[in-house]
Design a protein around this motif. Structure first.
Motif, PDB file in Angstrom:
ATOM      1  N   ASP A  93       0.830  -1.213   0.000  1.00 26.85           N
ATOM      2  CA  ASP A  93       0.000   0.000   0.000  1.00 26.85           C
ATOM      3  C   ASP A  93       0.862   1.259   0.000  1.00 26.85           C
ATOM      4  O   ASP A  93       0.590   2.218  -0.740  1.00 26.85           O
ATOM      5  CB  ASP A  93      -0.921   0.021   1.229  1.00 26.85           C
TER       6      ASP A  93
ATOM      7  N   ASP B 225      -4.032 -11.111  -3.348  1.00 24.27           N
ATOM      8  CA  ASP B 225      -4.413  -9.844  -2.712  1.00 24.27           C
ATOM      9  C   ASP B 225      -3.845  -8.646  -3.462  1.00 24.27           C
ATOM     10  O   ASP B 225      -4.518  -7.630  -3.626  1.00 24.27           O
ATOM     11  CB  ASP B 225      -3.939  -9.824  -1.260  1.00 24.27           C
TER      12      ASP B 225
ATOM     13  N   LYS C 157      -6.363  -5.913  -5.369  1.00 26.67           N
ATOM     14  CA  LYS C 157      -6.382  -4.523  -4.935  1.00 26.67           C
ATOM     15  C   LYS C 157      -5.760  -3.588  -5.965  1.00 26.67           C
ATOM     16  O   LYS C 157      -6.205  -2.449  -6.135  1.00 26.67           O
ATOM     17  CB  LYS C 157      -5.650  -4.381  -3.598  1.00 26.67           C
TER      18      LYS C 157
END
Length: 595
Positions: A164, A194, A198
């Motif tokens: 992130d 994941d 995302k």
């Protein structure tokens, strides 16, 4: 529906650096490049980074010429090139000022490197922010590598927290850098899932060593989860503790329904032949035969396979002292295999208590060194943590970034008892800019800063090795070392000047006399220097000489410069085993110090 394509990257640089000390010379790299291109199955080739530049300097060659000439044929063929850099440490083992780091990306892009693979050994996103921003500014693709390991704190959520942040900084791609090959296949598949769910625009590349044997299964799992690129090798440097071979992985992907590029087997055999030719020429003298073997012993301790050689050298150096202590306490002596298992077990004990640093350079060395000293001290009826070196303390205190997990209370209390301070600031802030200083030094030396300031960069990144390259000392030293290696292997050679071998002392004899003393080991292979006057062969500390923990008591002149001989304890010298000017091996005991 069209099949999804899996693309391959040949990690030619990493193949060599996972096997031995050197990489091929620029003339050899240029020779093999056309055959790599003719294989037809590679979209990317790893061409430089890590120690590549230092290795060229050690040859006495210009690394900037090597990078430009090596990347050029791939560009012409439309194949991307990528490099590896260590975040805060850039292309060396210690932190680099921000202005030097920024110049690196500018220089590498100009030299022909397309992709910057950046990793932090602690997975501290703060150390990666500069790498991402500098790479983007230079026009490179920014690929952030997650240092993969297996522990209770290294969860999918943990890694996604890093993803992130680096995506926020502008990273284009994510690499799963499974440096010890201990990432569990299912876990890696979940992580890739994941990332792709995302950030579907982010490309994912997997880099996994084969040492403990998980990597083929890991490659299949990450491919099924959406990975785009897989790092592979070619014979005779595939498998073992290096990387899976492209033939096997390509066939596995094809059988699973993925689209893969055709592979020209004639070209593969030519790459294989040339790689073996380079090994036979000189590179094989520095390749440890054990690197061609896989071992499940790496699963538990999580250490990179490339560390096995240095670790065994350390254990051999300590074996005499440890067995002397065993004998003094009425206990049986230990074989090297027994010591190895005990060291692995101690690594497993130490690692979580030091905050689970990913076992990648240099943090794998810190954990291993602490485990080794714990083992030695405990066999001498001393407590764990009696000996922790200054670099490991730097990691513990946060000077290099945040540790992934909490420190054990006993380590925190030990730090406080020594009056040490923990640091939670941005590590880069501790290292002010240095380019003006290096510009001034180059001007004083009369050296040109080079095309696109590449010589300035090389000098600022590797000052000591660059000076040896410019003076010609590096080439002379390398040629002499190669001559010695060939002589040791029984090859006919001509040595330019005689090499005097000094008689060795019996380590076991001294270890028996001083079972409670702490050995001082040579940090690297080279020439032992107790005093600067090399003509005085009697120069050495005498019994009773006071020494201080952490402060040098002598030096080893290595192929890249001076390394300090650092005693682990404060006390007095009780025995000196090495003579002035003597050739010593890494891990060899040269003195004993008693607290």
């Amino acid at each position: 529906m069209a099949k999804r394509e899996i693309k391959f990257s040949l990690v030619y640089r990493d193949m060599w650096q996972s096997s031995g000390r050197y990489v091929p010379r620029v003339d050899q790299l240029v020779e093999v490049a056309p055959a790599i291109i003719d294989m037809g199955c590679f979209d990317r080739v790893e061409t430089n980074g890590g120690a590549f530049e230092q290795v060229n300097l050690l040859f006495g060659e210009n690394p900037n010429i090597a990078v430009r000439r090596w990347t050029a044929p791939f560009h012409k063929a439309g194949i991307e090139t990528h490099m590896l850099e260590r975040g805060l440490n850039a292309l060396r083992m210690n932190p680099v000022p921000a202005d030097v780091r920024e110049l690196m990306f500018k220089v590498k892009k100009k030299q022909g490197t397309d992709i910057a693979r950046s990793f932090c050994g602690l997975n501290d996103h703060r150390n990666l922010r500069g790498s991402v921003e500098y790479a983007k500014k230079a026009g490179m693709v920014s690929q952030v590598a997650l240092s993969i390991t297996n522990s209770p704190v290294h969860t999918v959520e943990y890694y996604m927290g890093i993803v992130d942040k680096v995506v926020e900084y502008g990273a284009d791609e994510i690499c799963l850098k499974d440096m010890a090959g201990v990432g569990r296949p299912t876990f890696l598949g979940l992580l890739v899932t994941d990332i792709k769910n995302k950030y579907p625009h982010i490309k994912v590349q997997y880099h996994g060593h084969t040492g403990p044997g998980f990597s083929p299964a890991s490659m299949l799992e990450v491919a099924r989860a959406g990975a785009d690129y897989l790092d592979v090798a070619v014979e005779p440097l595939s498998w073992g503790k290096v990387h899976p071979d492209v033939i096997t992985i390509r066939e596995m992907m094809k059988a699973d329904g993925f689209a893969v590029k055709d592979l020209n087997m004639d070209a593969y055999m030519e790459v294989r032949r040339l790689t073996q030719k380079f090994i036979d020429d000189f590179l094989g003298y520095w390749i440890n035969p054990s690197n061609s073997k896989m071992t499940s012993l790496l699963v538990g301790c999580g250490l990179p396979g490339g560390m096995m050689g240095s670790m065994m050298a350390d254990l051999k150096g300590f074996q005499g002292a440890i067995n002397a202590a065993q004998k003094a306490h009425g206990r049986p002596e230990m074989s090297l295999d027994t010591l190895m298992v005990k060291l692995f077990e101690e690594v497993e004990y130490v690692w979580p208590r030091l905050g689970y640093p990913p076992l990648v350079t240099p943090f794998s060395q810190y954990v291993k060194n602490t485990a080794l000293m714990n083992l030695f001290n405990m066999l001498n009826d001393k407590p764990r943590w009696t000996t922790i070196d200054k670099d490991t303390w730097g990691m513990i205190l946060g000077d290099m970034g945040r540790l992934p997990g909490p420190l054990a209370p006993e380590i925190v209390e030990l730090a406080k008892s020594k009056g040490l301070k923990f640091y939670d600031g941005v590590p880069q802030d501790n290292y002010p800019d240095e380019l003006p200083k290096f510009r001034a030094m180059m001007k004083e030396e009369g050296w040109d800063e080079g095309e696109d300031e590449e010589e300035l960069f090389e000098f600022a990144m590797h000052e000591r090795q660059y000076r040896d390259y410019k003076s010609g000392v590096a080439k002379e030293r390398f040629n002499e070392e190669l001559a010695q290696m060939k002589e040791k292997a029984g090859a006919p050679i001509v040595i330019k000047r005689p090499v005097v071998e000094m008689p060795k002392f019996d380590v076991n004899e001294y270890a028996s006399k001083y079972p409670h003393a702490v050995p001082v080991q040579a940090p690297a292979k080279g020439q032992l220097i107790w005093e600067n006057d090399m003509d005085d062969v009697s120069a050495a500390p005498i019994a009773g000489t006071a020494v201080t923990a952490g402060k040098p008591m002598g030096y080893v002149q290595t192929w890249y410069g001076m390394e300090e001989l650092i005693p682990a304890v404060t006390g007095r010298v009780v025995a000196v085993l090495g003579k002035q000017g003597e050739k010593v091996e890494k891990g060899e005991i040269v003195a004993f110090v008693q607290e």
